[in-house]
Write an enzyme that holds these catalytic residues in place. Structure first.
Site, PDB file in Angstrom:
ATOM      1  N   HIS A 178       5.220   7.975  10.359  1.00 27.24           N
ATOM      2  CA  HIS A 178       4.819   6.555  10.330  1.00 27.24           C
ATOM      3  C   HIS A 178       5.801   5.681  11.114  1.00 27.24           C
ATOM      4  O   HIS A 178       5.941   4.494  10.818  1.00 27.24           O
ATOM      5  CB  HIS A 178       4.716   6.023   8.905  1.00 27.24           C
ATOM      6  CG  HIS A 178       3.987   6.933   7.969  1.00 27.24           C
ATOM      7  ND1 HIS A 178       2.619   6.898   7.809  1.00 27.24           N
ATOM      8  CD2 HIS A 178       4.430   7.939   7.173  1.00 27.24           C
ATOM      9  CE1 HIS A 178       2.261   7.830   6.930  1.00 27.24           C
ATOM     10  NE2 HIS A 178       3.339   8.481   6.541  1.00 27.24           N
ATOM     11  N   SER A 222      13.008  -6.022  37.547  1.00 33.46           N
ATOM     12  CA  SER A 222      12.071  -7.140  37.446  1.00 33.46           C
ATOM     13  C   SER A 222      12.348  -8.097  38.589  1.00 33.46           C
ATOM     14  O   SER A 222      13.504  -8.291  38.983  1.00 33.46           O
ATOM     15  CB  SER A 222      12.270  -7.842  36.107  1.00 33.46           C
ATOM     16  OG  SER A 222      11.789  -9.161  36.182  1.00 33.46           O
ATOM     17  N   LYS A 257      16.858  -6.701  33.914  1.00 40.14           N
ATOM     18  CA  LYS A 257      15.881  -5.699  33.480  1.00 40.14           C
ATOM     19  C   LYS A 257      15.978  -4.356  34.198  1.00 40.14           C
ATOM     20  O   LYS A 257      16.247  -4.298  35.389  1.00 40.14           O
ATOM     21  CB  LYS A 257      14.463  -6.245  33.684  1.00 40.14           C
ATOM     22  CG  LYS A 257      14.148  -7.376  32.740  1.00 40.14           C
ATOM     23  CD  LYS A 257      13.701  -6.878  31.399  1.00 40.14           C
ATOM     24  CE  LYS A 257      12.207  -6.763  31.421  1.00 40.14           C
ATOM     25  NZ  LYS A 257      11.667  -6.434  30.129  1.00 40.14           N
ATOM     26  N   GLU A 299       5.696   4.466  31.519  1.00 45.46           N
ATOM     27  CA  GLU A 299       4.565   3.564  31.250  1.00 45.46           C
ATOM     28  C   GLU A 299       3.360   3.905  32.122  1.00 45.46           C
ATOM     29  O   GLU A 299       2.216   3.873  31.678  1.00 45.46           O
ATOM     30  CB  GLU A 299       4.982   2.108  31.491  1.00 45.46           C
ATOM     31  CG  GLU A 299       5.953   1.601  30.436  1.00 45.46           C
ATOM     32  CD  GLU A 299       6.527   0.238  30.779  1.00 45.46           C
ATOM     33  OE1 GLU A 299       5.841  -0.549  31.476  1.00 45.46           O
ATOM     34  OE2 GLU A 299       7.662  -0.053  30.370  1.00 45.46           O
TER      35      GLU A 299
END
Ligand code: ARG
Length: 461
Positions: free
Chosen positions: A155, A276, A282, A289
């Site tokens: 979980h 970024s 970043k 992804e």
């Protein structure tokens, strides 16, 4: 004029022509198409269905066409519709009537079924190699992290301590099943359909087994209708690839989490991250992804082929041309994803300290504390309750179980003795789980050893 133009009195509308044409995407099967035709022509000559000289000339010229294509000397024509008619047109331009004999006893329907099977066989072999290479990287990662304790989750809540080696080997198992699935799909793809003709085979005495042998197929299809209308193997491959990329996607998802500032379990290498354009601080895990994102398109390819096939009456229908862009896309996507994923895993930095720290919080040793009581004679349900109360007390004190004093522990149950600290030490928690499939160092070492044997078999091939 079209190769099939005899009965037509009008030219095809140019828009219809473009619409109908598949050469844009099926040209990638040029090799398979030519090799299939070479085997067919050899057989036609051997069985005296066409003159031997013609058969030999066709075989020789097809070989030349193949190398011309490979040298970039051939331009395919939209007008010639698909790869099959493009090659046949070029052949006939070069050798005239002999070339016109090639299509004896054959239809594009069994020809395309052959080409796609050959293409898929080649791709399965290649994809398998890529997955095996990834497995090797996982084995290396696992063997370097047999003692790297980290929290295991259920979980997405900390559950019990495991090691990074154990976690990595879980993915090894998944990719191993992917390899097995690819092998299985290969078996059903490895059946030769030529001789099915358009749908009802042919009146010529073709030696189908000869063609199968020439092309490295195990057997021949046993029903001509099925031979031309079966695309199960395309669907099977799309589903194998969907499962494979689902595994990559789950792994990617974990690494994206682990790479966050909140977890800091891993740090992606600069070479596998991107920045970024606005936020200078970043460093994004774009590779992971993008793999997670591309999973959707592979599923889409599978659903698309399944849907295309579901309403097609026997035998061939043009709908089936739609199988190609889907399966090519799924193959291309996998071929892109597996190697970059491998690179990302091979270069990421493991933060053992953060993992160990993570394993410590959240009472991951609570089960072991209960098991400690059970081993001292207490029934498990009662032990569960005692430790539950202990956890509640520790939470209240803002302490881990191992930070409670012996008096505090003892007050939960008087069968507790000093050895409880050893029993709930994270290392003990992991290494006591020493059964087949468990996270103990000894158990994972064995798993790695047999995994190495499994992978070594492929190197021998
Ligand atoms: N380009 C076609 C395909 O991919 C080849 C078979 C065409 N057969 C036909 N009868 N029109 O399916």
């Amino acid at each position: 004029m079209k190769l099939w133009g005899g009965r037509f009195s009008k030219n095809t509308d140019s828009e219809v022509n473009d619409f109908n044409s598949s050469i844009r995407f099926d040209q990638r099967m040029y090799r398979q198409d030519i090799l299939g035709s070479i085997a067919h022509a050899k057989m036609l000559g051997k069985c005296n269905i066409i003159p031997k000289e013609d058969s030999e000339l066709i075989v020789k010229t097809l070989g030349e066409i193949l190398s011309d294509i490979e040298d970039g000397k051939v331009e395919f024509l939209i007008d010639a519709e698909d790869i099959h008619m493009n090659i046949e047109t070029i052949l006939t331009q070069r050798i005239g009537d002999a070339g016109k004999r090639l299509h004896t006893g054959r239809s594009r329907n069994d020809q395309v079924a052959l080409d796609i099977r050959m293409y898929i066989k080649d791709e399965i072999t290649d994809i398998k190699k890529k997955v095996i290479s990834l497995e090797k990287v996982l084995l290396k990662l696992a063997s370097e992290n047999l003692d790297t304790i980290m929290p295991g989750y259920t979980h997405l809540q900390k559950a019990q301590p495991i090691t990074l080696a154990h976690h990595t080997m879980a993915y090894f198992e998944m990719f191993k099943r992917d390899i097995e699935r690819l092998d299985d799909c290969y078996k059903r793809t490895n059946v030769m359909p030529l001789g099915s003709g358009a749908l009802a085979a042919t009146t010529y005495p073709l030696d189908r087994e000869f063609v199968a042998k020439e092309l490295g197929f195990c057997s021949v299809t046993l029903n001509s209708l099925d031979g031309v209308s079966d695309r199960d193997f395309v669907i099977e491959l799309a589903s194998c690839l969907s499962i494979l990329i689902m595994h990559l996607s789950r792994y990617s998802e974990e690494l994206i989490l682990w790479n966050t500032n909140e977890f800091q379990f891993v740090e992606m290498d600069d070479s596998c991250s991107t920045g970024s354009s606005i936020m200078p601080q970043k460093k994004n895990p774009d590779v992971a992804e993008l793999i997670r994102g591309k999973t959707g398109r592979v599923y889409g390819d599978l659903i698309s082929i399944l849907t295309t096939m579901k309403g097609i009456p026997l035998a061939y229908n043009k709908d089936m041309q739609e199988d190609k862009e889907c399966i090519f896309d799924a193959i291309d996507t996998i071929r892109l994803c597996v190697p970059v994923f491998e690179k990302m895993i091979a270069t990421m930095k493991i933060n053992k300290t953060a993992m160990y720290k993570g394993a410590g919080g959240g009472f991951t040793n609570a089960t072991d504390a209960a098991d400690y009581l059970v081993k001292k004679g207490m029934p498990f349900r009662q032990a569960h309750e005692v430790i539950g109360k202990m956890v509640a007390y520790a939470l209240d004190q803002n302490k881990a179980l191992s930070e409670l004093s012996f008096e505090e522990l003892k007050s939960c149950s008087d069968i507790i003795t000093e050895d409880i600290y050893e029993a709930i030490d994270l290392k003990t928690c992991v290494n006591e789980r020493n059964i087949i499939g468990g996270p103990a160092k000894a158990a994972v070492e064995k798993a790695i050893a047999s995994a190495r044997d499994y992978i070594a078999e492929f190197d021998k091939m």
